[in-house]
Design an enzyme around this catalytic site. Structure first.
Site, PDB file in Angstrom:
ATOM      1  N   HIS A   1       0.938  -1.219  -0.125  1.00 15.99           N
ATOM      2  CA  HIS A   1       0.087  -0.105   0.033  1.00 15.99           C
ATOM      3  C   HIS A   1       0.904   1.174   0.127  1.00 15.99           C
ATOM      4  CE1 HIS A   1      -0.005   1.483   4.473  1.00 15.99           C
ATOM      5  NE2 HIS A   1       0.202   0.121   4.341  1.00 15.99           N
TER       6      HIS A   1
ATOM      7  N   CYS B   1      -0.359  16.095  20.121  1.00 15.77           N
ATOM      8  CA  CYS B   1      -0.656  16.243  21.330  1.00 15.77           C
ATOM      9  C   CYS B   1      -2.128  15.518  21.920  1.00 15.77           C
ATOM     10  CB  CYS B   1      -0.548  17.762  21.712  1.00 15.77           C
ATOM     11  SG  CYS B   1       0.989  18.424  21.462  1.00 15.77           S
TER      12      CYS B   1
END
Ligand SMILES: *Cc1c(COP(=O)(O)O)cnc(C)c1O
Length: 389
Positions: free
Chosen positions: A201, A325
């Site tokens: 892929h 984050c």
């Protein structure tokens, strides 16, 4: 708004020729290659033809290609398979800190089982020094695993040299070539590798299928136990459509690689130049020349990569960041940290990975929209305002 995809290192779309080649194998040609009847034997033929094509592209023998479920399985099989097969000889494995998690995590797993793992240093561009490899090998070293090119920063390692050292010392050498197969010209002979991982892929083939090159005579404990497929090296019914699609993707790559390298390198350099001109305090991560033709990784001082990524996404441009984050870990990318980047720069990173469909107009649109986004985010950053009063 037309959306622009610049995340080809994460995955690529299947080429239409690949889809066309795969389609019959979902329905009409559904036979199990392990079956003795005509339905099965015809598909065994298709699998073996695919194996031959991929082997010949790599300069390998067909018997040296093992089909797997992807790059992750190939890496796991290489690392753990060699560790278990050679534990009578030694327990020491050498790798780099910027490997994909699919190499690092098996190494961490083995460490808990009593194997000794040496993680080599890399320089500021992410390069492993072959001399460090030479000095680290002991009588107990059974495997060296260093990736061909890094998926985040694009740095291309001196694999030939490391391979030569490994061969001299009789140590198995594995490389994760998921980012390079079909993108850069090489053969397994030139790289001096005993094991090599790749995944369909990442080169316009389907997800969920990979290969592990295993040089003849290399001892490997299988990862999957079950049937006798793949010469007992990997059990489970073959993913026939996937394998056929992988071979088609390799065929397309071998035809277009030279042109593609040239065109992508030009687009990459246009982007790098434009970013440097358009954005103040921007740093290119990774090596400037030993670099994948499609990779641009930058750090933008005083802004969060995640904020940049989300702003670009709203403007229709998809890229990736080494700082996440909102994900479970607050840590920035292990790759950027290994380069010795300060936390702040590691958090302000963006990766653009270009692909076959990328045009100069795409690059120019990115270059038009990114600088104002950076300016806006910097205007909101207390750190930036403090330093630039
Ligand atoms: C994508 C990637 C992998 C994982 O491959 P999958 O087929 O998605 O499991 C491993 N190594 C590198 C360098 C990659 O870019």
């Amino acid at each position: 708004m037309e959306r622009i995809y610049l995340d080809y290192a994460a995955t690529t779309p299947c080429a239409s020729e690949v889809v066309a080649a795969m389609l019959p194998f979902f329905s009409d040609r559904f036979g199990n290659p392990a079956s003795m009847h005509a339905f099965g034997q015809e598909n065994k033929g298709a699998v073996e033809e695919a194996r031959e094509r991929i082997a010949s592209f790599l300069g390998a023998a067909p018997g040296e290609i093992v089909f797997t479920s992807g790059g992750t399985e190939s890496n796991n099989t290489a690392v753990k398979g060699v560790a278990y097969a050679r534990q009578g000889k030694g327990n020491h494995i050498i790798t780099s800190p910027i490997e994909h998690h699919a190499v690092l995590e098996p190494c961490h797993f083995l460490e808990k089982e009593g194997f000794e793992i040496t993680i080599l240093p890399v320089d500021g561009d992410g390069l492993v020094d072959p001399d460090d490899v030479r000095k680290t090998i002991t009588g107990k070293t059974i495997l060296i695993s260093v990736m061909h090119a890094n998926n985040e920063i694009g740095t291309i390692q001196p694999i030939e040299e490391i391979g030569r050292i490994a061969r001299e010392r009789g140590v198995y050498f594995h490389t994760d070539a998921v980012q390079t197969l079909g993108h850069l010209p090489f053969t397994v002979g030139e790289l001096h590798v005993d094991l090599l991982s790749a995944s369909a892929h990442k080169l316009y083939g389907p997800k969920g299928v990979g290969i592990l090159f295993v040089k003849k005579g290399t001892r490997l404990t299988p990862f999957m136990h079950g049937g006798e497929q793949e010469n007992r090296r990997r059990a489970s019914t073959h993913n026939v459509p996937g394998i056929v699609g992988f071979a088609k993707a390799v065929e397309l790559a071998s035809e277009g690689m030279e042109t593609e390298v040239r065109e992508l390198t030009a687009l990459r350099d246009r982007l790098i130049t434009g970013l440097r001109e358009g954005i103040e305090a921007v740093k290119l991560n990774g090596h400037s020349t030993r670099r994948l033709p499609n990779n641009v990784n930058i750090s933008v001082a005083h802004v969060e990569g995640e904020g940049l990524l989300l702003s670009l996404d709203m403007l229709g441009i998809a890229c990736s960041t080494g700082s996440a984050c909102s994900s479970a870990s607050l840590e920035p990318s292990h790759v950027l940290m290994a380069l010795g980047l300060p936390h702040e720069l590691a958090h302000g990173s963006l990766r653009f990975s270009l692909g076959r469909p990328t045009t100069a107009a795409d690059i120019d649109r990115l270059l038009a929209v990114l600088p104002p986004v950076v300016q806006r985010l910097r205007a909101m950053s207390p750190l930036y305002n403090q330093q630039n009063k």
